[in-house]
Design a protein around this motif. Structure first.
Motif, PDB file in Angstrom:
ATOM      1  N   ALA A 126      -2.355   7.094  12.378  1.00 33.16           N
ATOM      2  CA  ALA A 126      -2.457   8.245  11.479  1.00 33.16           C
ATOM      3  C   ALA A 126      -1.849   7.927  10.114  1.00 33.16           C
ATOM      4  O   ALA A 126      -2.439   8.223   9.068  1.00 33.16           O
ATOM      5  N   VAL A 127      -0.655   7.309  10.120  1.00 33.61           N
ATOM      6  CA  VAL A 127      -0.015   6.942   8.852  1.00 33.61           C
ATOM      7  C   VAL A 127      -0.896   5.953   8.098  1.00 33.61           C
ATOM      8  O   VAL A 127      -1.133   6.091   6.893  1.00 33.61           O
ATOM      9  N   LYS A 184       0.858   3.982  -3.083  1.00 27.56           N
ATOM     10  CA  LYS A 184       0.436   5.375  -2.885  1.00 27.56           C
ATOM     11  C   LYS A 184       1.564   6.350  -3.163  1.00 27.56           C
ATOM     12  O   LYS A 184       1.347   7.443  -3.681  1.00 27.56           O
ATOM     13  N   ARG A 185       2.787   5.950  -2.816  1.00 29.21           N
ATOM     14  CA  ARG A 185       3.909   6.876  -3.031  1.00 29.21           C
ATOM     15  C   ARG A 185       4.202   7.050  -4.520  1.00 29.21           C
ATOM     16  O   ARG A 185       4.754   8.071  -4.924  1.00 29.21           O
ATOM     17  N   VAL A 243       1.419  13.926   4.984  1.00 29.19           N
ATOM     18  CA  VAL A 243       1.859  12.537   5.164  1.00 29.19           C
ATOM     19  C   VAL A 243       3.325  12.509   5.620  1.00 29.19           C
ATOM     20  O   VAL A 243       3.693  11.740   6.509  1.00 29.19           O
ATOM     21  N   LYS A 290       0.832  -1.206   0.000  1.00 29.73           N
ATOM     22  CA  LYS A 290       0.000   0.000   0.000  1.00 29.73           C
ATOM     23  C   LYS A 290       0.866   1.256   0.000  1.00 29.73           C
ATOM     24  O   LYS A 290       0.544   2.249  -0.648  1.00 29.73           O
ATOM     25  N   VAL A 291       1.962   1.195   0.747  1.00 27.41           N
ATOM     26  CA  VAL A 291       2.853   2.353   0.818  1.00 27.41           C
ATOM     27  C   VAL A 291       3.544   2.589  -0.530  1.00 27.41           C
ATOM     28  O   VAL A 291       3.592   3.721  -1.030  1.00 27.41           O
ATOM     29  N   PRO A 295       5.976   1.516   5.929  1.00 26.51           N
ATOM     30  CA  PRO A 295       5.332   2.680   6.549  1.00 26.51           C
ATOM     31  C   PRO A 295       6.199   3.303   7.643  1.00 26.51           C
ATOM     32  O   PRO A 295       6.121   4.498   7.907  1.00 26.51           O
ATOM     33  N   TRP A 330       0.761   9.249  -5.617  1.00 29.65           N
ATOM     34  CA  TRP A 330       0.785  10.633  -5.136  1.00 29.65           C
ATOM     35  C   TRP A 330       1.783  11.485  -5.927  1.00 29.65           C
ATOM     36  O   TRP A 330       1.725  12.698  -5.920  1.00 29.65           O
ATOM     37  N   LEU A 375       8.077  13.527  -1.870  1.00 36.33           N
ATOM     38  CA  LEU A 375       6.641  13.227  -1.899  1.00 36.33           C
ATOM     39  C   LEU A 375       5.854  14.529  -1.705  1.00 36.33           C
ATOM     40  O   LEU A 375       6.039  15.215  -0.702  1.00 36.33           O
ATOM     41  N   SER A 403      -3.839   7.736   6.514  1.00 32.01           N
ATOM     42  CA  SER A 403      -3.441   8.528   5.346  1.00 32.01           C
ATOM     43  C   SER A 403      -3.346   7.656   4.101  1.00 32.01           C
ATOM     44  O   SER A 403      -3.830   8.028   3.038  1.00 32.01           O
ATOM     45  N   TYR A 404      -2.717   6.495   4.252  1.00 36.52           N
ATOM     46  CA  TYR A 404      -2.576   5.607   3.093  1.00 36.52           C
ATOM     47  C   TYR A 404      -3.905   4.972   2.699  1.00 36.52           C
ATOM     48  O   TYR A 404      -4.050   4.455   1.592  1.00 36.52           O
ATOM     49  N   ALA A 462       0.032   7.675  16.341  1.00 35.72           N
ATOM     50  CA  ALA A 462       0.910   8.056  15.224  1.00 35.72           C
ATOM     51  C   ALA A 462       0.962   6.943  14.180  1.00 35.72           C
ATOM     52  O   ALA A 462       0.993   7.205  12.974  1.00 35.72           O
ATOM     53  N   GLU A 522       3.454  13.141   9.248  1.00 34.93           N
ATOM     54  CA  GLU A 522       3.020  11.978  10.045  1.00 34.93           C
ATOM     55  C   GLU A 522       4.104  10.910  10.105  1.00 34.93           C
ATOM     56  O   GLU A 522       4.321  10.283  11.150  1.00 34.93           O
ATOM     57  N   HIS A 523       4.785  10.696   8.972  1.00 32.44           N
ATOM     58  CA  HIS A 523       5.904   9.745   8.980  1.00 32.44           C
ATOM     59  C   HIS A 523       6.987  10.202   9.959  1.00 32.44           C
ATOM     60  O   HIS A 523       7.526   9.405  10.714  1.00 32.44           O
ATOM     61  N   TRP A 540      -2.363  -2.699   9.502  1.00 28.70           N
ATOM     62  CA  TRP A 540      -2.355  -2.734   8.036  1.00 28.70           C
ATOM     63  C   TRP A 540      -3.171  -3.893   7.499  1.00 28.70           C
ATOM     64  O   TRP A 540      -3.339  -4.014   6.285  1.00 28.70           O
TER      65      TRP A 540
END
Lengths: 249, 394
Positions: B345-346, A27-28, A223, A23-24, A197, A31, A218, B349-350, B342, A226-227, B322
């Motif tokens: 939240a990530v 999306k990366r 985001v 998923k990461v 993530p 985006w 990015l 977002s995804y 936290a 948040e990371h 996930w």
């Protein structure tokens, strides 16, 4: 062309939320305006030969054995790597990429896919808890990686494989002070979390390696923030936890 | 797991130290219904207790451990409150089931489901199934009738050696934890009707005796009974079908059992409304991906609050975030709270879910909200919210 992020056998090798890595990556790309899709492949279905990145995750003993059998019968993973794909394998997925691994109390030895020159045998105790490693990027840059490991096998590297990251806190391979292994376009590592993530720089590195070009930053400040917050928190926790085995498990 | 550290467990631990045979002697001579599995134990135990109590003159004849204290100590403590009660409905931790079969000779054992839970602790769920099989095999003709979730391959395999099995289709569809045959290791297949089957051995889905269809249970004779429960969610209709099957097996007339089950409101705080200043919050507990998948379906408020921690009782590894399909919350407003907000939240977002992060749980509850706000929480946050909100944990 739509880039394919291929999740290999989620039902067998997805025990630690490993689909999150896909998923990461997806999306990366999206985006940044890059066309991309997530492709789920289950046992019995052929792996697409044109994947950008193939992902293997964690699984229990029997699932690990079944996955090797299915992947060998399919042959698509090797074809994908030959065509320039990148393979990123975590935990049990890392072990099964090696030459051999053992499962169970009786240490029965199984042949792996042989994509990494590593061998895995049962360690003296199970490695469970938060991990901190130091990864030297091929361009020389240094990155701290955080994750959560949970594995019984310890892994030894042969001469064709290079260690992936140096362990600061945690167990990793358990044999050499390092975690994981790299060989060509195959990368294996123990920590999940899932790992991408928690470490977006590693996610972008995999994408750039697979694409053969650099990506811009990015364009999602929310985001990125948040990371940053998550990374700061996990770094703080892993560094301030005295008894890792007790307090982070 | 859930019982560790509760008052009942501590009391039970002291009693057991004084008299190590208590577990055995308190179980002896009772008619016992046992509830176990990964998700739904506490609510199902409340439903079974209510069904059994509806059928007796004095509800005190049925003793139970209502607070989720489900290890040996919790069971001892509960039984000792009414040592002469002739009937017991007991929630039992998966690891303790074999002992209860051996020492308690229960009439009925409900096996709800086996799911991955607290990955940092239980490494192989198959090992649990093996223990249950062994205990059932040893018990032979004196063993319990098993009420088993027909859709769960690991439950089906564990129930196989039982003297008698009543199969239930709970009407839920979590299958991420059972890709392989627990008997032979083959990759399981599914037919057009969604029934699972092993290509490598004899194991396969059995025709069900009870089946959930919406708010109704289809009984073995084909009759349809409306449940009309107060506890929400299709998973609780599935839990109720199992409790109903167990109660009927123990001799309760089905309409009486259902009348009893309809009185269950907030088992050990689950689905209770807590009060926090001007805020009223409905508390929902979910402990693992399977539980989250079902619980997200009962979230009604806007915004909805999701509260995550990673203490031992929650599982310290939150990678399961996930595995949960938060994407289905897209279009809703989410408040992410708790010590692991936290991480959440990530994840959100995804999933492209709009959210606000308020790490402190008390702050997150300040609102103001239109009406009752739904809070979905991991175990330790849930307990804290029950205490803060004046919710009874029985």
């Amino acid at each position: 062309m739509t880039h394919k992020i291929v999740v290999v056998y989620q039902s067998l090798l997805g025990i630690y939320g490993d689909r999150g890595n896909a998923k990461v990556l997806l999306k990366r790309l999206q985006w940044r305006g890059e066309p991309a899709e997530l492709v789920d492949v289950e046992p019995g279905q052929p792996l697409p030969p044109d994947g950008l990145i193939y992902l293997l995750g964690g699984g229990e003993d029997q699932a690990q054995i079944a996955a090797v059998k299915q992947l060998q019968a399919d042959g698509g993973l090797q074809a994908g790597l030959d065509a320039g794909g990148v393979l990123f394998a975590v935990c049990a997925g890392y072990q099964l990429c090696g030459r051999s691994f053992t499962v169970g109390e009786n240490d029965e030895v199984f042949a792996g896919l042989g994509l990494l020159d590593v061998e895995t045998r049962r360690g003296p105790q199970r490695a469970v808890g938060e991990v901190l490693t130091r990864w030297t990027r091929p361009d020389g840059g240094l990155e701290l990686l955080t994750g959560f490991e949970n594995h019984g096998g310890f892994t030894s590297l042969g001469s064709d494989a290079k260690p992936f990251a140096k362990v600061e806190i945690g167990v990793g391979n358990g044999t050499d002070g390092y975690d994981g292994a790299v060989q060509g376009r195959v990368i294996g590592t123990y920590p999940h979390g899932p790992i991408l993530p928690r470490n977006p720089a590693l996610a972008d590195y995999l994408l750039e390696l697979a694409l053969g070009r650099t990506l811009g930053p990015l364009p999602r400040p929310d985001v990125n923030a948040e990371h940053d917050r998550l990374r700061a928190q996990r770094l703080e926790v892993v560094r301030t936890t005295k008894n890792r085995a007790e307090q982070t498990r | 797991m859930t019982g560790r550290g509760t008052g009942a467990s501590i009391k039970g631990a002291i009693m057991t130290r004084v008299d190590p045979t208590l577990f055995r002697t308190l179980l002896a001579g009772k008619r016992i219904g046992v509830v176990s599995g990964t998700n739904g134990k506490t609510t199902t135990t409340h439903l079974l207790t209510a069904a059994l109590r509806a059928s007796v003159a004095d509800p005190r004849e049925v003793v139970t451990n209502p607070d989720g204290a489900n290890l040996r100590e919790g069971v001892v403590s509960a039984l000792s409150t009414r040592p002469k009660a002739p009937i017991a409905a007991l929630e039992v931790d998966e690891q303790v089931v074999a002992d209860v079969i051996r020492h308690g000779r229960p009439e009925v054992l409900i096996m709800l489901n086996f799911s991955r839970d607290q990955l940092d602790r239980h490494h192989e769920i198959n090992a649990l199934g093996r223990k249950w099989r062994q205990a059932l095999t040893e018990a032979g003709d004196e063993g319990p009738t098993v009420v088993a979730n027909a859709k769960d391959p690991l439950v089906a395999w564990s129930a196989q050696p039982a003297r008698k099995v009543i199969w239930v289709d709970l009407g839920t569809d979590w299958s991420q934890d059972s890709a392989l045959c627990p008997n032979c290791g083959s990759v399981l297949g599914h037919d057009a009707a969604g029934r699972w089957d092993c290509p490598g051995c004899e194991l396969g889905e059995q025709p069900c005796d009870y089946r959930v269809d919406g708010d109704e249970v289809v009984m073995p004779d084909g009759e349809r009974m409306r449940l009309g429960l107060q506890v929400p969610g299709r998973f609780n209709n599935g839990n109720a079908a199992c409790a109903l099957a167990a109660a009927v097996e123990m001799g309760v007339y089905a309409p009486v059992a259902i009348r009893g089950m309809r009185t269950v409101q907030a088992p050990a705080g689950r689905f209770a409304i807590g009060t926090y200043g001007d805020t009223k919050a409905r508390l929902v507990l979910a402990k693992n991906p399977a539980g989250w998948a079902e619980s997200l379906l009962v979230m009604e408020s806007d915004p909805v609050i999701l509260a995550i921690d990673s203490l031992i009782a929650d599982g310290t590894d939150v990678s399961w975030l996930w595995d949960v399909d938060y994407e289905r919350l897209a279009g809703r407003r989410v408040i992410a709270t708790g010590p692991r907000s936290a991480d959440l939240a990530v994840r959100l977002s995804y999933a492209e879910v709009a959210h606000e992060v308020i790490p402190d749980v008390a702050d997150a509850l300040k609102g103001p909200f239109d009406g009752t706000v739904d809070v979905l929480a991991t175990y330790s946050v849930f307990l804290r919210l029950c205490r803060m909100g004046g919710v009874d944990l029985k």
